[in-house]
Design a protein around this motif. Structure first.
Motif, PDB file in Angstrom:
ATOM      1  N   GLY A 132       0.775  -1.231   0.000  1.00  0.00           N
ATOM      2  CA  GLY A 132       0.000   0.000   0.000  1.00  0.00           C
ATOM      3  C   GLY A 132       0.801   1.272   0.000  1.00  0.00           C
ATOM      4  O   GLY A 132       0.281   2.336   0.354  1.00  0.00           O
ATOM      5  N   THR A 133       2.072   1.225  -0.389  1.00  0.00           N
ATOM      6  CA  THR A 133       2.872   2.444  -0.491  1.00  0.00           C
ATOM      7  C   THR A 133       2.905   2.933  -1.935  1.00  0.00           C
ATOM      8  O   THR A 133       2.697   2.168  -2.877  1.00  0.00           O
ATOM      9  N   LEU A 134       3.180   4.220  -2.115  1.00  0.00           N
ATOM     10  CA  LEU A 134       3.038   4.839  -3.441  1.00  0.00           C
ATOM     11  C   LEU A 134       3.949   4.248  -4.500  1.00  0.00           C
ATOM     12  O   LEU A 134       3.645   4.346  -5.693  1.00  0.00           O
ATOM     13  N   ASP A 135       5.049   3.626  -4.110  1.00  0.00           N
ATOM     14  CA  ASP A 135       5.938   3.062  -5.117  1.00  0.00           C
ATOM     15  C   ASP A 135       5.353   1.809  -5.768  1.00  0.00           C
ATOM     16  O   ASP A 135       5.947   1.268  -6.701  1.00  0.00           O
ATOM     17  N   HIS A 136       4.177   1.380  -5.325  1.00  0.00           N
ATOM     18  CA  HIS A 136       3.523   0.231  -5.955  1.00  0.00           C
ATOM     19  C   HIS A 136       2.512   0.640  -7.027  1.00  0.00           C
ATOM     20  O   HIS A 136       1.812  -0.218  -7.572  1.00  0.00           O
ATOM     21  N   VAL A 137       2.410   1.927  -7.290  1.00  0.00           N
ATOM     22  CA  VAL A 137       1.659   2.393  -8.456  1.00  0.00           C
ATOM     23  C   VAL A 137       2.558   3.323  -9.258  1.00  0.00           C
ATOM     24  O   VAL A 137       3.463   3.975  -8.716  1.00  0.00           O
ATOM     25  N   ALA A 138       2.319   3.382 -10.545  1.00  0.00           N
ATOM     26  CA  ALA A 138       3.170   4.173 -11.439  1.00  0.00           C
ATOM     27  C   ALA A 138       3.007   5.668 -11.173  1.00  0.00           C
ATOM     28  O   ALA A 138       1.956   6.123 -10.701  1.00  0.00           O
ATOM     29  N   PRO A 139       4.052   6.464 -11.479  1.00  0.00           N
ATOM     30  CA  PRO A 139       3.957   7.914 -11.288  1.00  0.00           C
ATOM     31  C   PRO A 139       2.737   8.535 -11.966  1.00  0.00           C
ATOM     32  O   PRO A 139       2.191   9.524 -11.475  1.00  0.00           O
ATOM     33  N   ALA A 140       2.272   7.923 -13.047  1.00  0.00           N
ATOM     34  CA  ALA A 140       1.143   8.489 -13.794  1.00  0.00           C
ATOM     35  C   ALA A 140      -0.137   8.555 -12.980  1.00  0.00           C
ATOM     36  O   ALA A 140      -1.011   9.383 -13.263  1.00  0.00           O
ATOM     37  N   VAL A 141      -0.266   7.689 -11.968  1.00  0.00           N
ATOM     38  CA  VAL A 141      -1.510   7.678 -11.187  1.00  0.00           C
ATOM     39  C   VAL A 141      -1.293   7.993  -9.705  1.00  0.00           C
ATOM     40  O   VAL A 141      -2.246   7.983  -8.927  1.00  0.00           O
ATOM     41  N   ARG A 142      -0.072   8.296  -9.311  1.00  0.00           N
ATOM     42  CA  ARG A 142       0.193   8.530  -7.890  1.00  0.00           C
ATOM     43  C   ARG A 142      -0.547   9.728  -7.330  1.00  0.00           C
ATOM     44  O   ARG A 142      -0.954   9.743  -6.163  1.00  0.00           O
ATOM     45  N   ASP A 143      -0.737  10.769  -8.143  1.00  0.00           N
ATOM     46  CA  ASP A 143      -1.377  11.974  -7.616  1.00  0.00           C
ATOM     47  C   ASP A 143      -2.829  11.740  -7.240  1.00  0.00           C
ATOM     48  O   ASP A 143      -3.434  12.540  -6.532  1.00  0.00           O
ATOM     49  N   ARG A 144      -3.425  10.625  -7.684  1.00  0.00           N
ATOM     50  CA  ARG A 144      -4.794  10.306  -7.270  1.00  0.00           C
ATOM     51  C   ARG A 144      -4.868   9.980  -5.788  1.00  0.00           C
ATOM     52  O   ARG A 144      -5.946  10.054  -5.183  1.00  0.00           O
ATOM     53  N   PHE A 145      -3.741   9.606  -5.181  1.00  0.00           N
ATOM     54  CA  PHE A 145      -3.752   9.090  -3.823  1.00  0.00           C
ATOM     55  C   PHE A 145      -2.958   9.926  -2.825  1.00  0.00           C
ATOM     56  O   PHE A 145      -3.065   9.690  -1.619  1.00  0.00           O
ATOM     57  N   ASP A 146      -2.180  10.866  -3.279  1.00  0.00           N
ATOM     58  CA  ASP A 146      -1.285  11.598  -2.382  1.00  0.00           C
ATOM     59  C   ASP A 146      -1.845  12.974  -2.052  1.00  0.00           C
ATOM     60  O   ASP A 146      -2.051  13.797  -2.946  1.00  0.00           O
ATOM     61  N   GLY A 147      -2.114  13.204  -0.753  1.00  0.00           N
ATOM     62  CA  GLY A 147      -2.605  14.498  -0.316  1.00  0.00           C
ATOM     63  C   GLY A 147      -4.016  14.793  -0.754  1.00  0.00           C
ATOM     64  O   GLY A 147      -4.411  15.955  -0.903  1.00  0.00           O
ATOM     65  N   THR A 148      -4.818  13.754  -0.949  1.00  0.00           N
ATOM     66  CA  THR A 148      -6.177  13.924  -1.427  1.00  0.00           C
ATOM     67  C   THR A 148      -7.188  13.620  -0.323  1.00  0.00           C
ATOM     68  O   THR A 148      -6.837  13.141   0.748  1.00  0.00           O
ATOM     69  N   THR A 149      -8.448  13.904  -0.601  1.00  0.00           N
ATOM     70  CA  THR A 149      -9.518  13.639   0.358  1.00  0.00           C
ATOM     71  C   THR A 149     -10.045  12.223   0.196  1.00  0.00           C
ATOM     72  O   THR A 149      -9.779  11.549  -0.805  1.00  0.00           O
ATOM     73  N   LEU A 150     -10.833  11.787   1.155  1.00  0.00           N
ATOM     74  CA  LEU A 150     -11.438  10.459   1.070  1.00  0.00           C
ATOM     75  C   LEU A 150     -12.316  10.351  -0.175  1.00  0.00           C
ATOM     76  O   LEU A 150     -12.301   9.328  -0.869  1.00  0.00           O
ATOM     77  N   GLU A 151     -13.045  11.394  -0.477  1.00  0.00           N
ATOM     78  CA  GLU A 151     -13.915  11.376  -1.651  1.00  0.00           C
ATOM     79  C   GLU A 151     -13.113  11.281  -2.943  1.00  0.00           C
ATOM     80  O   GLU A 151     -13.505  10.584  -3.885  1.00  0.00           O
ATOM     81  N   GLN A 152     -11.980  11.946  -3.001  1.00  0.00           N
ATOM     82  CA  GLN A 152     -11.129  11.870  -4.196  1.00  0.00           C
ATOM     83  C   GLN A 152     -10.520  10.479  -4.352  1.00  0.00           C
ATOM     84  O   GLN A 152     -10.366   9.984  -5.473  1.00  0.00           O
ATOM     85  N   ILE A 153     -10.180   9.859  -3.242  1.00  0.00           N
ATOM     86  CA  ILE A 153      -9.638   8.496  -3.300  1.00  0.00           C
ATOM     87  C   ILE A 153     -10.717   7.526  -3.776  1.00  0.00           C
ATOM     88  O   ILE A 153     -10.455   6.643  -4.600  1.00  0.00           O
ATOM     89  N   GLU A 154     -11.926   7.698  -3.287  1.00  0.00           N
ATOM     90  CA  GLU A 154     -13.028   6.856  -3.754  1.00  0.00           C
ATOM     91  C   GLU A 154     -13.247   7.029  -5.256  1.00  0.00           C
ATOM     92  O   GLU A 154     -13.511   6.055  -5.979  1.00  0.00           O
ATOM     93  N   ALA A 155     -13.117   8.257  -5.739  1.00  0.00           N
ATOM     94  CA  ALA A 155     -13.259   8.506  -7.171  1.00  0.00           C
ATOM     95  C   ALA A 155     -12.141   7.831  -7.956  1.00  0.00           C
ATOM     96  O   ALA A 155     -12.362   7.310  -9.063  1.00  0.00           O
TER      97      ALA A 155
END
Length: 275
Positions: A132-155
């Motif tokens: 579950g750490t960010l290095d397990h997803v590609a840089p192209a999609v990391r911003d979906r999960f870093d510093g975002t809200t719960l609603e943005q993560i659900e999206a």
């Protein structure tokens, strides 16, 4: 405790029954009534109460939280552990809906409903993974999960699910295996909720975090790994988790992913700095 009729969840419930007082009430929940009843009977401790709960039903999760708030004035410890089936012989598209609904929908429902009923000094813990750490997803999609809200993560989870069904996940930069974006999203959800609550929680000793139990020999892990020589049993995996949640809050672990009491770096840069 969700997902508690077998494996790690059941071991945590049994460990809590050993460590807590005789007047403490421990709710063992799962979505299959017969399994919940059997596990509760086999544990055989009066503190353990079995309840049927399907974490994919956010309304049911909210109703249980409200019920416990009304009856007990709140809760002291919540462990979100439910996970759906995932097997190699079925395609990702065949499994993605149920898996994400349980692991990620369930995590969001527990965070959203049980966070507000957590008493001061309480613990809200999500069982996740070192995947579950960010290095397990590609840089192209990391911003979906870093510093975002719960609603943005659900999206983002819904975006991934839709891409799997459309056959466009790989070209969009999503990993091949469901577990990677799912676990990253779980940890990100914990981080998002913790970021909003951090100041107040640390002031009264409340802890919100995700935990990694390591490789555990369970029904869920068996199809994916060949070598279990270094794997823990569910009871062995539960022990450090119980040590962590029952000790005084360490502010450095708040909102983080923790394995055996130590924080796993969220970002690749943090991982490099740690070495």
């Amino acid at each position: 405790m969700t997902g508690a009729n077998q494996g790690i969840g059941r071991a945590v419930v049994e460990g809590l029954a050993d460590r807590l007082g005789p007047d403490d009430v421990i709710f063992l929940t799962g979505r299959h009534a017969e399994r919940v009843a059997a596990a509760t009977e086999e544990i055989g401790r009066k503190q353990v109460v079995g309840r049927v709960l399907d974490v994919t039903d956010a309304g049911a999760v909210a109703a249980l939280a409200d019920e416990l708030k009304a009856e007990y004035g709140g809760v002291d410890l919540v462990v979100s552990n439910a996970v759906g089936p995932l097997v190699p012989e079925r395609t990702q598209a065949e499994q993605v809906d149920e898996f994400l609904a349980v692991a990620n929908g369930g995590t969001s429902a527990v965070l959203r409903s049980f966070g507000p009923v957590l008493r001061p000094g309480g613990r809200l813990i999500v069982v996740a993974s070192s995947l579950g750490t960010l290095d397990h997803v590609a840089p192209a999609v990391r911003d979906r999960f870093d510093g975002t809200t719960l609603e943005q993560i659900e999206a983002a989870v819904e975006e991934y699910r839709s891409a799997v069904h459309a056959g466009t996940a790989a070209e969009q930069g999503w990993p091949d295996w469901i577990n990677f974006p799912s676990k990253v999203a779980q940890v990100a959800a914990v981080r998002a909720v913790a970021a909003e609550r951090r100041t107040a929680d640390l002031a009264d000793g409340t802890l919100i975090a995700s935990v990694c139990p390591g490789l555990v020999d369970t029904r869920a892990s068996r199809p994916w790994f060949d070598d279990f020589s270094q794997a823990r049993t569910p009871v062995q995996a539960a022990e450090p988790m119980l040590d962590f949640v029952l000790q005084p809050t360490d502010p450095t672990t708040y909102g983080e992913l923790v394995r055996d009491g130590k924080v796993l770096p969220w970002k690749p840069t943090e991982r490099n700095d740690a070495h």
